[in-house]
Design an enzyme around this catalytic site. Structure first.
Site: not given
Lengths: 269, 269, 269, 269
Positions: B1-2
């Protein structure tokens, strides 16, 4: 708070300690959400002893987990004695020269801890180095400086005395500069034959240190935190200790640089 | 998850969104222990629009928090429209070509999300690109490929339709390959005039998206997670939305690429 | 032998000096086979003045020609006064901290040249720094140290006197250490308003320095070697000179730190 | 024009070929002013065989001469078969994935040469890969693609035939695309037991290739250009050859992929 692991014993591939899935330094350092401390993503390094007197050294500024070179090297290189470190900077720049381990001649050194108010006392600490060691200063960390000061103060012949003197020197300079007199110091170092580790702090918060036989008793491992596998039986080293790993086995002695007591030697289970 | 942040409005220094202490993308990404998700240390990037049609682009593989260049650039560069991204790789290599934002001509794009089983359907997805866009593929991420497919499918004239078609295409290829049909997609993109963001998933877990007026109403900010300051009033964008930021203000419409309904436009508070 | 270029005048995109094909610093530095000196591939840097007192700074260890970030930044950033440098190390490590320009507060500095026997006199030179400037030392180059010494010796009010004192100090320490008394020094530096350049050596081999009006007389350019285009009319600055670029134009004076003569000011054509 | 060196024989430290002063790949590549070709500063790589089937791989984007890690690794690692490469990009990005050697399973490969008009025929060349090899494509170079095509066309059982087929395929696609039909190809590759090298071009300019016994006849070295020491007696391999280094010694055969002749085997002096 950095993390590190060191090994001495029958030659093993570095990957068994550095990068093996499930119970390695890299695996551990990346699982930030499960750990008490922050991610160690500010560079890494390995120093390993092979056929030369001086160790090999591989350091880079990437997080250890994203360096495909490290993965391949750790798989191919086999060593009887090595140090591995993942760094969590407390403010210093992320550069190769600031990554542990530090190496000079046959000696290697890595550290987890801090000197309070280091920037205030850095200059007189550097001034205490002989010209030869002054020239060997490449980075800007307190860790490298403690290593060089220990070399200055006799690491070659008396590791306990040398790091004791380095720590006393830092504390004296802190007192002189009027900053907080605090050193936390959990470190590993080697001359290529013997592997040493010290766990120490001037307060009650010495960074943790554990030892365990590893790889089917092929050797011993010293780590700042236990790996997550359940097989290895970790032994917590008490604060105020210096651990020595030799051909003859592991031993431990009190490390109390501010006391005058004689050193008491004890066997580690 | 950026994690990512985007801005449109009166020109502001990038640092106000990217690196300002206490309420910025970098600050947020580093505090791994306080956040729900893991550290975003696998590279970063900024794309900003200035006097040229095509945006400036600065990407590197270090963690954003340890790049002194980024700090200086974010302080010096002022822009009316920019995208900033910190990456947490889900497996792909850490290389500049895999860092967001991706840029082609005047378009920029960044993404937080995933295509399930991407490696199984990557080849037919790449095969769908025209020669021009095939040559524009530099990295190996699913994100870059969705961007190129959207360009293939008409991004220039119909952003909603183009990303809808790209997502439908990925799902159809997943079905054909017998892998899980799952896309999670929270992205921002721009042509240098309008800033768009989409929040969407085929399941109930669309990665979060928030908007807020920022910098004293100088402009609007879109972020994958709210910053930690308490002053900004964040508005959660519901899943299945496309948000549009124009000179005239912010508007939102339904984004439901698998439905046939007409698009319903609504104002965002 | 490094190479550098500096500009002062109407704001122009950095690319016109740094990366434009056919007549730029990067273009020049890469054509190793056509040049008299070796390739400058040991890092690069740009410092530019914008709306802040202190300049922006972007440095990296790659060769300038292979850094796509530099290309984009040089195209997007417009500045009225900037310095750009490509490095050819004479032995020092390739690290960002050793890349020029060096910046402290509003001052920037870059250098082409050398101090003979620097490693022998580095320590007393560092010892001459006040605590504040000692802490500002980040790298290990002679160039950075000359910059810090000039700041120590009054750069703020008297650039000619300050760099003269720094050079005399280095020569005195060389004499004391019994090493060759040799300084070659072609440098550019600025406080954000005035751009200075010095060409000097204690022997007959002062590294070259040229000036020219540039960009259609929008400003002046100072370079260590002329670019390869044929339009610009380069004027060679004689050894023993300090050039000053102000709003009022360009002027030149004698720079002879070992003499007692009065300084003679002359106009540059 | 890149440069490379490969070794097969009694295990030696890589440094004897890679980094030893006076007669190594690094030394050679840096002396740009004395060489006919430009500096090779766009990354480097080493692949070496140890105790595993697959080789170790270390590649980075810095110039080889400025990487202190490479120097230490080359000193510590001893191998019976290794490949080393310094890259001079002809346009492609400087990224680790574009650095030679390329490795897949037990195979390693490195290359000096070019396919004219590669960007025009890259897509059909990639389309000829099976899914497995398509997924193994990490970079964007023509070199990596020729390696993967050779694997596709039977490298495992017939190296001469496989690279011949790869080259014929590239030429056929060039003809179809209407671009110049030109391949220059001087490459080394290995399965961990046998070391092969090919020197070939469709025109008269096959990149050079030399062989020599080395390290006191401990083994054989294959290089794209002779080292600068005067002791080693280099033998120039004629264009249109494939050289094979086995336990039994070195042999050479004609490599003429466009002819139908039988292959003629000859001993190399």
């Amino acid at each position: 708070m950095c993390r590190w692991a060191a090994y001495r014993g029958t030659p093993i591939p570095l990957e068994q300690i550095v990068s093996a899935p499930g119970h390695s330094l890299i695996e551990q350092s990346h699982q930030a959400t499960e750990a008490k401390t922050a991610t160690n993503g500010d560079g890494f390094g390995i120093a390993w002893y092979g056929e030369h007197t001086e160790p090999g050294l591989y350091r880079d500024v990437l997080p250890a987990w994203s360096d495909c070179n490290l993965k391949s090297l750790a798989r191919q290189i086999r060593s009887r004695l090595f140090l591995a470190h993942v760094r969590a900077s407390t403010g210093g720049a992320t550069s190769r020269d600031n990554c542990h381990p530090f190496v000079l001649g046959k000696w290697s050194f890595m550290h987890n801890g801090q000197i309070a108010g280091f920037e205030q006392i850095r200059r007189p600490m550097e001034a205490a180095l002989s010209d030869r060691l002054y020239r060997a200063r490449h980075g800007a960390t307190d860790s490298e400086l403690l290593f060089l000061l220990a070399l200055e103060f006799g690491l070659e012949t008396d590791p306990t005395g040398a790091f004791g003197a380095a720590i006393r020197f830092a504390l004296a300079e802190a007192a002189r500069a009027g900053v907080r007199e605090l050193v936390r110091f959990t470190a590993a170092f080697s001359d290529g034959e013997t592997l040493y580790a010290i766990r120490y702090a001037t307060d009650a918060h010495a960074p943790s240190l554990y030892s365990a036989p590893t790889c089917g008793n092929a050797g011993h491992c010293l780590v700042s935190e236990p790996f997550t596998d359940t097989q290895t039986k970790w032994h917590e080293i008490p604060a105020g200790s210096i651990v020595t790993l030799r051909a003859g086995g592991i031993s431990s002695a009190r490390f109390s640089p501010l006391r005058v007591d004689a050193v008491r030697v004890a066997e580690v289970a």
